[in-house]
Write a protein that holds these residues in place. Sequence first.
Motif, PDB file in Angstrom:
ATOM      1  N   TYR A  73      -0.471  24.385   6.121  1.00 48.45           N
ATOM      2  CA  TYR A  73      -1.025  23.226   6.813  1.00 48.45           C
ATOM      3  C   TYR A  73       0.125  22.254   7.001  1.00 48.45           C
ATOM      4  O   TYR A  73       0.483  21.535   6.074  1.00 48.45           O
ATOM      5  CB  TYR A  73      -2.152  22.595   5.999  1.00 48.45           C
ATOM      6  CG  TYR A  73      -3.389  23.469   5.932  1.00 48.45           C
ATOM      7  CD1 TYR A  73      -4.200  23.620   7.059  1.00 48.45           C
ATOM      8  CD2 TYR A  73      -3.732  24.139   4.772  1.00 48.45           C
ATOM      9  CE1 TYR A  73      -5.332  24.427   7.017  1.00 48.45           C
ATOM     10  CE2 TYR A  73      -4.858  24.947   4.720  1.00 48.45           C
ATOM     11  CZ  TYR A  73      -5.648  25.086   5.839  1.00 48.45           C
ATOM     12  OH  TYR A  73      -6.762  25.883   5.805  1.00 48.45           O
ATOM     13  N   GLY A  74       0.691  22.283   8.176  1.00 48.49           N
ATOM     14  CA  GLY A  74       1.881  21.473   8.393  1.00 48.49           C
ATOM     15  C   GLY A  74       2.967  21.964   7.454  1.00 48.49           C
ATOM     16  O   GLY A  74       3.270  23.148   7.397  1.00 48.49           O
ATOM     17  N   THR A 115      -9.824  28.193  -2.121  1.00 54.91           N
ATOM     18  CA  THR A 115     -10.711  27.916  -0.995  1.00 54.91           C
ATOM     19  C   THR A 115     -10.043  28.269   0.327  1.00 54.91           C
ATOM     20  O   THR A 115     -10.701  28.756   1.245  1.00 54.91           O
ATOM     21  CB  THR A 115     -11.164  26.444  -1.034  1.00 54.91           C
ATOM     22  OG1 THR A 115     -11.829  26.225  -2.279  1.00 54.91           O
ATOM     23  CG2 THR A 115     -12.124  26.133   0.082  1.00 54.91           C
ATOM     24  N   ARG A 161     -11.794  30.716   2.941  1.00 47.65           N
ATOM     25  CA  ARG A 161     -12.050  30.325   4.335  1.00 47.65           C
ATOM     26  C   ARG A 161     -11.436  31.337   5.300  1.00 47.65           C
ATOM     27  O   ARG A 161     -11.961  31.560   6.382  1.00 47.65           O
ATOM     28  CB  ARG A 161     -11.515  28.927   4.593  1.00 47.65           C
ATOM     29  CG  ARG A 161     -12.427  27.861   3.996  1.00 47.65           C
ATOM     30  CD  ARG A 161     -11.910  26.469   4.224  1.00 47.65           C
ATOM     31  NE  ARG A 161     -12.836  25.492   3.642  1.00 47.65           N
ATOM     32  CZ  ARG A 161     -12.500  24.246   3.337  1.00 47.65           C
ATOM     33  NH1 ARG A 161     -11.271  23.824   3.548  1.00 47.65           N
ATOM     34  NH2 ARG A 161     -13.397  23.427   2.834  1.00 47.65           N
ATOM     35  N   ASN A 173     -13.820  34.246   5.395  1.00 47.71           N
ATOM     36  CA  ASN A 173     -14.988  33.885   6.203  1.00 47.71           C
ATOM     37  C   ASN A 173     -14.636  33.589   7.657  1.00 47.71           C
ATOM     38  O   ASN A 173     -15.500  33.207   8.430  1.00 47.71           O
ATOM     39  CB  ASN A 173     -15.694  32.678   5.601  1.00 47.71           C
ATOM     40  CG  ASN A 173     -16.585  33.069   4.452  1.00 47.71           C
ATOM     41  OD1 ASN A 173     -17.532  33.814   4.642  1.00 47.71           O
ATOM     42  ND2 ASN A 173     -16.275  32.577   3.260  1.00 47.71           N
ATOM     43  N   GLN A 174     -13.379  33.721   8.000  1.00 50.80           N
ATOM     44  CA  GLN A 174     -12.875  33.480   9.357  1.00 50.80           C
ATOM     45  C   GLN A 174     -13.141  32.055   9.833  1.00 50.80           C
ATOM     46  O   GLN A 174     -13.343  31.794  11.007  1.00 50.80           O
ATOM     47  CB  GLN A 174     -13.460  34.496  10.336  1.00 50.80           C
ATOM     48  CG  GLN A 174     -13.107  35.921   9.933  1.00 50.80           C
ATOM     49  CD  GLN A 174     -13.689  36.945  10.890  1.00 50.80           C
ATOM     50  OE1 GLN A 174     -13.341  36.960  12.058  1.00 50.80           O
ATOM     51  NE2 GLN A 174     -14.572  37.780  10.385  1.00 50.80           N
ATOM     52  N   ILE A 175     -13.197  31.148   8.867  1.00 52.20           N
ATOM     53  CA  ILE A 175     -13.293  29.733   9.230  1.00 52.20           C
ATOM     54  C   ILE A 175     -11.921  29.269   9.695  1.00 52.20           C
ATOM     55  O   ILE A 175     -11.795  28.517  10.645  1.00 52.20           O
ATOM     56  CB  ILE A 175     -13.792  28.908   8.019  1.00 52.20           C
ATOM     57  CG1 ILE A 175     -15.268  29.233   7.762  1.00 52.20           C
ATOM     58  CG2 ILE A 175     -13.584  27.422   8.240  1.00 52.20           C
ATOM     59  CD1 ILE A 175     -15.803  28.696   6.460  1.00 52.20           C
ATOM     60  N   VAL A 182     -18.703  38.442   9.916  1.00 49.95           N
ATOM     61  CA  VAL A 182     -19.311  37.307   9.187  1.00 49.95           C
ATOM     62  C   VAL A 182     -20.781  37.574   8.902  1.00 49.95           C
ATOM     63  O   VAL A 182     -21.344  37.039   7.951  1.00 49.95           O
ATOM     64  CB  VAL A 182     -19.164  35.955   9.937  1.00 49.95           C
ATOM     65  CG1 VAL A 182     -17.714  35.526   9.981  1.00 49.95           C
ATOM     66  CG2 VAL A 182     -19.785  36.003  11.309  1.00 49.95           C
ATOM     67  N   ASN A 183     -21.415  38.411   9.723  1.00 52.09           N
ATOM     68  CA  ASN A 183     -22.823  38.713   9.488  1.00 52.09           C
ATOM     69  C   ASN A 183     -23.032  39.590   8.254  1.00 52.09           C
ATOM     70  O   ASN A 183     -24.151  39.725   7.779  1.00 52.09           O
ATOM     71  CB  ASN A 183     -23.424  39.411  10.712  1.00 52.09           C
ATOM     72  CG  ASN A 183     -23.567  38.463  11.881  1.00 52.09           C
ATOM     73  OD1 ASN A 183     -23.410  37.252  11.724  1.00 52.09           O
ATOM     74  ND2 ASN A 183     -23.855  39.011  13.049  1.00 52.09           N
ATOM     75  N   TYR A 215     -21.843  33.441   2.155  1.00 53.23           N
ATOM     76  CA  TYR A 215     -20.878  32.470   1.629  1.00 53.23           C
ATOM     77  C   TYR A 215     -21.596  31.221   1.135  1.00 53.23           C
ATOM     78  O   TYR A 215     -22.346  30.603   1.866  1.00 53.23           O
ATOM     79  CB  TYR A 215     -19.884  32.125   2.741  1.00 53.23           C
ATOM     80  CG  TYR A 215     -18.869  31.048   2.401  1.00 53.23           C
ATOM     81  CD1 TYR A 215     -18.310  30.955   1.126  1.00 53.23           C
ATOM     82  CD2 TYR A 215     -18.469  30.141   3.361  1.00 53.23           C
ATOM     83  CE1 TYR A 215     -17.380  29.979   0.832  1.00 53.23           C
ATOM     84  CE2 TYR A 215     -17.527  29.151   3.079  1.00 53.23           C
ATOM     85  CZ  TYR A 215     -16.990  29.082   1.811  1.00 53.23           C
ATOM     86  OH  TYR A 215     -16.068  28.108   1.523  1.00 53.23           O
ATOM     87  N   PRO A 243     -20.399  27.825  -0.001  1.00 56.10           N
ATOM     88  CA  PRO A 243     -19.181  27.012  -0.142  1.00 56.10           C
ATOM     89  C   PRO A 243     -19.283  26.025  -1.300  1.00 56.10           C
ATOM     90  O   PRO A 243     -20.375  25.754  -1.799  1.00 56.10           O
ATOM     91  CB  PRO A 243     -19.091  26.259   1.188  1.00 56.10           C
ATOM     92  CG  PRO A 243     -20.324  26.542   1.937  1.00 56.10           C
ATOM     93  CD  PRO A 243     -21.204  27.437   1.143  1.00 56.10           C
ATOM     94  N   GLU A 295     -18.475  22.825  -1.031  1.00 57.60           N
ATOM     95  CA  GLU A 295     -19.153  21.681  -0.428  1.00 57.60           C
ATOM     96  C   GLU A 295     -20.366  22.230   0.298  1.00 57.60           C
ATOM     97  O   GLU A 295     -20.267  22.700   1.422  1.00 57.60           O
ATOM     98  CB  GLU A 295     -18.225  20.975   0.568  1.00 57.60           C
ATOM     99  CG  GLU A 295     -16.998  20.351  -0.056  1.00 57.60           C
ATOM    100  CD  GLU A 295     -17.314  19.060  -0.804  1.00 57.60           C
ATOM    101  OE1 GLU A 295     -18.485  18.639  -0.810  1.00 57.60           O
ATOM    102  OE2 GLU A 295     -16.384  18.484  -1.376  1.00 57.60           O
ATOM    103  N   ARG A 296     -21.518  22.197  -0.351  1.00 57.76           N
ATOM    104  CA  ARG A 296     -22.689  22.835   0.241  1.00 57.76           C
ATOM    105  C   ARG A 296     -23.838  21.849   0.345  1.00 57.76           C
ATOM    106  O   ARG A 296     -23.929  20.877  -0.398  1.00 57.76           O
ATOM    107  CB  ARG A 296     -23.104  24.049  -0.581  1.00 57.76           C
ATOM    108  CG  ARG A 296     -23.213  23.725  -2.065  1.00 57.76           C
ATOM    109  CD  ARG A 296     -23.472  24.975  -2.870  1.00 57.76           C
ATOM    110  NE  ARG A 296     -23.318  24.729  -4.299  1.00 57.76           N
ATOM    111  CZ  ARG A 296     -22.331  25.233  -5.048  1.00 57.76           C
ATOM    112  NH1 ARG A 296     -21.420  25.987  -4.503  1.00 57.76           N
ATOM    113  NH2 ARG A 296     -22.276  24.976  -6.337  1.00 57.76           N
ATOM    114  N   GLY A 297     -24.704  22.138   1.286  1.00 59.18           N
ATOM    115  CA  GLY A 297     -25.862  21.283   1.492  1.00 59.18           C
ATOM    116  C   GLY A 297     -26.685  21.822   2.636  1.00 59.18           C
ATOM    117  O   GLY A 297     -26.389  22.880   3.183  1.00 59.18           O
TER     118      GLY A 297
END
Lengths: 313, 440
Positions: A16-17, A46, A50, A53-55, A75-76, A80, A82, A84-86
């Motif tokens: 990331y950068g 994580t 990700r 999960n191909q995020i 993905v099907n 997953y 995560p 941070e879930r909700g």
Amino acid sequence: MHGTPIFEARSVFKNYGAYAALQDVSLAVERGSIFGLLGPNGAGKTSLIRIINQITAPDSGALFFDGKPLKPEDVNRIGYLPEERGLYRKMQVGEQCMYLARLKGLSEAEAKKKLRGWFEKFEIQAWWNKKIEELSKGMAQKVQFIVTVLHEPELLILDEPFTGFDPVNANLIRDEVLELRRKGATVIFSTHRMETVEELCDSIALINKSKKILDGKLIDIRKQYRTHTYRLEFTGNLISFTNALWAGAELLEKKQDGDHCTVTLRLLGGNTVNNLFQAILPVCELISFQELIPSMSDVFIRTVQQESTQDHG
Amino acid sequence: MGKIGLIIRREYLTRVRKKSFIIMTILGPLIMGALMIVPVWMASVNVSVKTVQVLDEAGLVDGLLTPNDNIKFVYTRKPIDQAKKELEASGYFALVHIPRFEDNDLNHLQRQIKLYSAEQVSLSTKLFIRTQIEKQVERLKLQSQGVDQDLVDNVKKTVNVPLEIIPLDGKGKSDVEVNTVLGMFGGILIYLFIFLFGAQVMRGVIEEKTNRIVEVIISSVKPFQLMMGKIIGIALVGLTQFLLWVVLTGSIYSIFMATVVKDKFSAQNVETILKQSPDGTSVDDIDQIKETQEVIGRVNSINWGLMIPAFLFYFLGGYLLYGALFAAIGGAVDSESDTQQFMLPVSAPLIFAFVMAQAVLNDPNGTMAKWLSIIPFTSPIIMMVRLPFGVHYTELLLSFAMLILGFVFTTWAAGKIYRTGILMYGKRPTWREMFRWLRY
């Protein structure tokens, strides 16, 4: 070995950068196993999940699902949960479950049928028309778990599964996960609290500072990292016990309460447990004997220390 | 149904079923209807009739002033001081004093005429009384020159130069008044639509972030699909609301016209009245009817075949362009209170376009108008303002193409910022960080 791993990563890099999240990470998850992805916060767990999960996509490296290069439709076949879930707080439980199930590729009829089954199993049929915000946190967690596994994923990825869940739900999830594994699913647990999952795992990978530092079957790792340390409980005289120990064992700890003694010792050289027994059995009556197996966090700390001494040396 | 279809459906249905949507759908036309009806109603239902007392010592207007629905005239002979004193108690609204006619100097006399009033006199009231008196002064002046007033009136009635504007490319007739209203209306509507529903996109994204469901969803669909599904779903909500407003407002208006205003201006009625004239109906009525017919004619002369598709295009194009940016903001922040610092720069071009609309109306084919209607950030509003005045098709095509390029670009950039932002919690990114996300 059970043939091709369900998931395999080969030399994955992700930046990331200027920040390197993953550096040359390779690992394979065997079909039908429970795999622990362990490491401290910010190690890159994580990021890796990700990518599975191909995020996000890796900068370089190859990914394989069920022996073939990972493709969008996979993905099907993955479930997953995560960290941070909700759920949509203002949406009704049933409608929301249907929506999430259909996003995973289930048809309307399939989704409804499967949801009915799970709602009956958890005895929560009455929640169907309630909004999530009307449910307690524990209730919402149950719904969250259902939508994660509803499409019967071949690979189930749980990121920090036992944080945020109350103990009752945590046990429920543990049981359900084991049940799913019995039915053939593969599970990846990711957590920084290694003690919560290590007894469940068949294999683990340790990740630290964006690099994989160790992986393998739990049994093999423990063997590799065993310290030949044992705890003994016996009745008898501690002094005669100590005298009976020959140069092949080092006494680390001792505790005496009347003639009830507890000691910790390490075998030295090539001595075996049998040698030890031959020496001490004449002078004491053994109550219990246990090898002190290193926990994953011990292993982690030792590995990290080794790495840093290597780096500096 | 594809995954993006499922997302569009959810975004659409959850919003359309909300109470606030239903309330807005009903309130919108009521407000719009009220805006159209109230002025008509105010004019037709007269609340107070004001009586103006006239003390005409010169015998200039005695008995000659024509009252209207609001203002009546009564004449008095009392001395001015007494009339002034009694004015408040008398219940009359105002007192017009025309002093004695001296030296036969009409020019001097007309400047001596005064209006006394205890109350505030509105501009329209003053203008009306003034016009009435001026008419009499004019009559006298004409008389002194030996000209008959009736002759002048008749001549005036026959003078009518509508000054029709014919564009050189020969595309229908053009009318400045109707064009101005139409251009402004289109511009305002697009401005409101973009803000109203752009903000909904942003709130929707923030909701998914604060509910922590976004990562659950993007493990099933691509972040870009989620963003586009939301933007398209809300666009459909906007179109639905707009359509319902048009239908409801239309029906409220037509019911009102049918019941309250009656069929005063119906085609049949107009014909009968026109046939009867010049005897029978008053000149006023005929003028009014002619004017109404003219307006209807002007409205019909507008190139609706171009205006409506163009409106829909700019409506959607502008919304897509800004909606993507709003989605990016929503993705980058944690809560709505964090959006302020990003909202201003994003909405600045839109507000700028709105402010510039007036200047564009004054010079619809000026250099600035041309540029602003090509730049995609301002074109949806500015081009709608310009369009009724006629825009060359090459410019229009260029503007279309630029807007398409514009929203493809903003959607691409927003998608990059969005997909990184939605996974970030706990800190508000800076502009520089967001710019860096474009390259991830």
